[in-house]
Design a protein around this motif. Sequence first.
Motif, short mmCIF file in Angstrom:
data_model
loop_
_atom_site.label_atom_id
_atom_site.label_comp_id
_atom_site.label_asym_id
_atom_site.label_seq_id
_atom_site.Cartn_x
_atom_site.Cartn_y
_atom_site.Cartn_z
N ALA A 169 0.88 -1.23 -0.03
CA ALA A 169 -0.17 0.13 0.04
C ALA A 169 0.97 1.25 -0.03
O ALA A 169 0.62 2.28 -0.69
N ALA A 170 2.08 1.14 0.91
CA ALA A 170 2.98 2.42 0.61
C ALA A 170 3.36 2.79 -0.40
O ALA A 170 3.77 3.62 -1.01
N LEU A 171 3.91 1.63 -1.16
CA LEU A 171 4.49 1.57 -2.41
C LEU A 171 3.42 2.07 -3.57
O LEU A 171 4.03 2.90 -4.37
N THR A 172 2.37 1.54 -3.31
CA THR A 172 1.31 2.26 -4.41
C THR A 172 1.26 3.60 -4.22
O THR A 172 1.23 4.65 -5.36
N SER A 173 1.22 4.17 -3.14
CA SER A 173 1.02 5.49 -2.77
C SER A 173 2.23 6.26 -3.13
O SER A 173 2.12 7.61 -3.79
N ALA A 174 3.41 5.78 -2.97
CA ALA A 174 4.63 6.38 -3.53
C ALA A 174 4.75 6.57 -4.81
O ALA A 174 5.19 7.72 -5.73
N GLN A 175 4.54 5.38 -5.70
CA GLN A 175 4.32 5.30 -7.12
C GLN A 175 3.48 6.27 -7.63
O GLN A 175 3.63 6.88 -8.79
N ALA A 176 2.16 6.56 -7.16
CA ALA A 176 1.28 7.49 -7.62
C ALA A 176 1.72 8.76 -7.55
O ALA A 176 1.73 9.49 -8.43
N ALA A 177 2.42 9.12 -6.27
CA ALA A 177 3.12 10.50 -6.09
C ALA A 177 4.22 10.53 -7.35
O ALA A 177 4.31 11.84 -7.90
N SER A 178 4.93 9.67 -7.45
CA SER A 178 6.00 9.83 -8.78
C SER A 178 5.47 9.83 -10.03
O SER A 178 5.88 10.80 -10.83
N GLU A 179 4.31 8.97 -10.26
CA GLU A 179 3.69 9.14 -11.53
C GLU A 179 2.93 10.55 -11.67
O GLU A 179 2.62 10.79 -13.04
N ALA A 180 2.43 11.22 -10.69
CA ALA A 180 1.79 12.50 -10.92
C ALA A 180 2.75 13.51 -11.49
O ALA A 180 2.15 14.58 -11.87
N LEU A 181 4.02 13.40 -11.50
CA LEU A 181 4.94 14.17 -12.09
C LEU A 181 4.82 14.20 -13.61
O LEU A 181 5.48 15.01 -14.13
N GLU A 182 4.29 12.87 -14.03
CA GLU A 182 4.40 12.96 -15.64
C GLU A 182 2.70 13.27 -16.11
O GLU A 182 1.83 12.83 -15.33
N LEU A 183 2.73 13.95 -16.97
CA LEU A 183 1.58 14.16 -17.90
C LEU A 183 1.42 13.29 -19.02
O LEU A 183 2.28 13.28 -19.85
N LYS A 184 0.42 12.29 -18.84
CA LYS A 184 0.60 11.25 -20.02
C LYS A 184 -1.12 11.52 -20.79
O LYS A 184 -1.84 11.80 -20.20
N ALA A 185 -0.81 11.10 -22.02
CA ALA A 185 -2.07 11.29 -22.99
C ALA A 185 -3.17 10.11 -22.39
O ALA A 185 -2.90 9.53 -22.46
N SER A 186 -4.37 11.15 -22.23
CA SER A 186 -5.79 10.42 -22.08
C SER A 186 -6.23 9.79 -23.31
O SER A 186 -7.26 9.01 -23.12
N MET A 187 -5.62 10.14 -24.52
CA MET A 187 -6.20 9.54 -25.76
C MET A 187 -5.19 9.81 -26.96
O MET A 187 -4.39 10.34 -26.55
N ALA A 188 -5.58 9.29 -27.82
CA ALA A 188 -4.72 9.05 -28.97
C ALA A 188 -5.08 10.39 -29.84
O ALA A 188 -6.26 10.60 -29.82
#
Length: 303
Positions: free
Chosen positions: A177-196
Amino acid sequence: LAVLVLTACGAQAEEPTTVSASQPPMLIAEGSLQPVNMLGQAFSMPGQVAEVLVADGEVVTQGQVLARLNGSPETQTALARAQQEVLAAQQALDGLATAAELNLAQANLAVLDAQEALDAAVEAYDAENSERNQAAIDLAQAQVNHAQDVQAQLESGAGVDPDQLAAAEARLASANAALTSAQAASEALELKASMAGTVVDLTLQAGEWVAAAQPVITLADLSAWVVKTDNLTEIEVVGVEIGQQVKVVFDALPELTLNGEVTHINTRYEEKRGDVTYTVTVAISQPDPAMRWGMTAAVQFVP
């Protein structure tokens, strides 16, 4: 003769006259050319832009990273610690499973040793009926009972103490659970395309500060086009229906006439210049390469 003339005149006066039915007026509305779909892309957290990974007009796929924010040292440290704890918790759980066979063997041996000690105490009591030997029997019996309880617990848990197993599993669940939270915080730094789609109107730059949920990049699906017209009045819109065929002519391309079909009629009305109007969406069946976003079009609704 006068009677005959009057009769003939009366017959001519009574002949019905034929009135030609007039065709209903052609409904034409002005609209604007738009892509079939477009979405603004925004970071889920505020921060400073570290890098922009796409260019204006570039075609991207869903999930592709468009830009990144500068990450704080705390975020990276939390992620590293969470990963280490998950590894340690998993190793502890695996260690219990590895030691299961050894635990069972030791528990069986402990039962045999306790039973031998009890037998020896009974023999000593038979040889000398004393309080000390009776106490030795009681102690040996308690040790046998304890060894048998441990043996039963290990056998029910396939060689693993149920309490230790529950604690190890709880530790691993907490670490994940702690890893999932840390990964979410890290992934929030990236802006990913929600569609093609295609990147349009890109103004984002490295070093720029952005707010959470503020659109910074727009993606548009330029593979298909629609024309939206919002000037059909309440009197005119009742003559339009889903699936109705239309002809579309653009002001910039007067020699080009395209076919279209009504795909949507807004349920909610708008008030414009004192009129109640409804927005109608028309899908273009065969787009032309010369078409450009925002072109003004005349939409002719075919009766």
